[in-house]
Design an enzyme around this catalytic site. Structure first.
Site, short mmCIF file in Angstrom:
data_model
loop_
_atom_site.label_atom_id
_atom_site.label_comp_id
_atom_site.label_asym_id
_atom_site.label_seq_id
_atom_site.Cartn_x
_atom_site.Cartn_y
_atom_site.Cartn_z
N CYS A 20 -9.69 -8.65 -0.46
CA CYS A 20 -9.54 -10.10 -0.40
C CYS A 20 -10.53 -10.74 0.57
O CYS A 20 -10.71 -11.95 0.58
CB CYS A 20 -8.12 -10.46 0.00
SG CYS A 20 -6.90 -9.95 -1.23
N SER B 115 3.23 -4.59 -5.21
CA SER B 115 2.27 -5.07 -6.22
C SER B 115 1.96 -3.96 -7.20
O SER B 115 1.87 -2.78 -6.83
CB SER B 115 0.98 -5.54 -5.53
OG SER B 115 0.11 -6.14 -6.46
N GLN C 227 0.81 -1.21 0.00
CA GLN C 227 0.00 0.00 0.00
C GLN C 227 0.85 1.27 0.00
O GLN C 227 0.44 2.30 -0.53
CB GLN C 227 -0.95 0.01 1.20
CG GLN C 227 -2.09 -0.97 1.12
CD GLN C 227 -3.08 -0.66 0.01
OE1 GLN C 227 -3.15 0.46 -0.49
NE2 GLN C 227 -3.86 -1.65 -0.38
N THR D 257 7.66 -19.09 -16.83
CA THR D 257 7.86 -18.02 -17.82
C THR D 257 7.30 -16.71 -17.29
O THR D 257 6.17 -16.65 -16.81
CB THR D 257 7.17 -18.38 -19.14
OG1 THR D 257 7.71 -19.62 -19.62
CG2 THR D 257 7.37 -17.30 -20.19
#
Length: 347
Positions: free
Chosen positions: A290, A163, A143, A201
């Site tokens: 979430c 993220s 955050q 990958t």
């Protein structure tokens, strides 16, 4: 009805720079692990993004390991350790905690053994910031990254989670940032990609978007964009305090993210408020995305010492540089009208 999106801590808008980088990456067909020209072109995109993320996060000399997001990052960074931590951590980190640390009413956490502990830099629900001790094993900086002027190299932590979709990049890509020389056990075994720490990958398109978004977010910080956002957050809270005397502003006296306001009107369930405001054209949340769809008291507020009724009544409004003063005032007027209706109904 023009909708107003005020749930940017859950995910924020895709930056045009990220979109452009992703579109360009779609035309690069090579596998980054291939040694031919096409493979080297794909690898170059990954390495460019690694450099962009590293620079934006102040992680020169550290290792940036790309993942599918902070949840996978938490598994990678925490899964090989016995960690202490508090119940205010995000679910992705909290599930790896073996010993619970206490939380103060102001949201602060005291860490006694940093090398065995995890501590988030900024709470996603309340926005409350923590002071990280030197030598900390893991920090969730998801955050804070892009909203605060921080640098991994002076945070004093060994491993950090970040993220892309919290700062204007795409969903489904993140990174673990490691102090150079740190050993970490891979959770996904395979071909040895990402320095052997995260096999599979690479998501070249998403990684390219992450790099561009991180670079743009760093420019916003330099230009003082988030100071304006903090001013809007303060306007919102002043309106709430003036119009709803029973409403509790969580962490108001603590250092917080500039865009986050968490407040509770005891007895008026947060899930009900989210639905009512959604019907009125506003997207907000009642806790971490979430945990959406789960009608329960906020684990964060419960850990801070709030009673269950108050913890069930909390909602979060999170702003972005795209939020306008008109958006904030419209929200405040609409929410206060519904709060007045609620008060009349329970009187």
């Amino acid at each position: 009805m023009t909708r107003v999106y005020l749930d940017h801590n859950a995910t924020t808008l895709l930056r045009p720079e990220a979109r452009a980088a992703m579109i360009a990456a779609m035309d690069v067909c090579g596998n980054p692990s291939s040694v031919h020209g096409e493979g080297r072109a794909a690898k170059a995109l990954v390495e460019k993004a690694r450099a962009q993320v590293s620079a934006a996060f102040g992680a020169d000399g550290a290792d940036v390991v790309f993942t599918s997001g902070s949840t996978e990052g938490a598994s990678l960074a925490c899964g090989d350790q016995e960690l202490q931590g508090a119940s205010i951590e995000h679910d992705a980190v909290r599930s790896w905690i073996n010993e619970k640390l206490s939380v103060g009413m102001d949201g602060s956490v005291q860490v006694e053994t940093p090398e065995k502990s995890t501590l988030q830099l900024a709470n996603s629900e309340t926005g409350i910031l923590q002071t990280l001790p030197q030598g900390l094993a893991v920090t969730d900086a998801t955050q804070a990254f892009g909203k605060l002027p921080i640098a991994f190299n002076w945070l004093g932590t060994t491993r950090a989670l970040i993220s892309a979709h919290k700062l204007g990049g795409p969903k489904g890509v993140g990174a673990v940032v490691l102090k150079r020389g740190t050993e970490m056990t891979t959770q996904i075994k395979g071909g040895g990609q990402e320095m052997g720490r995260r096999c599979g990958t690479e998501n070249v398109i998403g990684i390219a978007g992450f790099g561009a978004a991180a670079e743009a977010a760093a420019r916003d910080l330099e230009n003082g964009v988030w100071e304006r956002v903090e001013g809007l957050r303060n306007i919102l809270e002043e309106a709430l305090v003036a119009g709803a005397s029973d409403t509790i502003l969580v962490g108001q006296s603590a250092s917080r993210l500039p865009n986050t306001s968490c407040f509770a009107t005891p007895g008026w369930k947060g899930e009900t408020q989210v639905m009512q405001m959604d019907l009125a054209g506003f997207a907000i949340s009642a806790g971490s995305a979430c945990s959406s769809g789960k009608v329960r008291a906020s684990a964060v507020l419960t850990a801070m010492g709030y009673d269950e009724i108050t913890a069930q009544s909390a909602i979060r409004v999170s702003l972005s540089p795209e939020t306008s003063e008109s958006d904030v005032l419209r929200f405040a007027d609409t929410w206060l009208a519904k709060e007045k209706t609620y008060r009349a109904r329970v009187a």
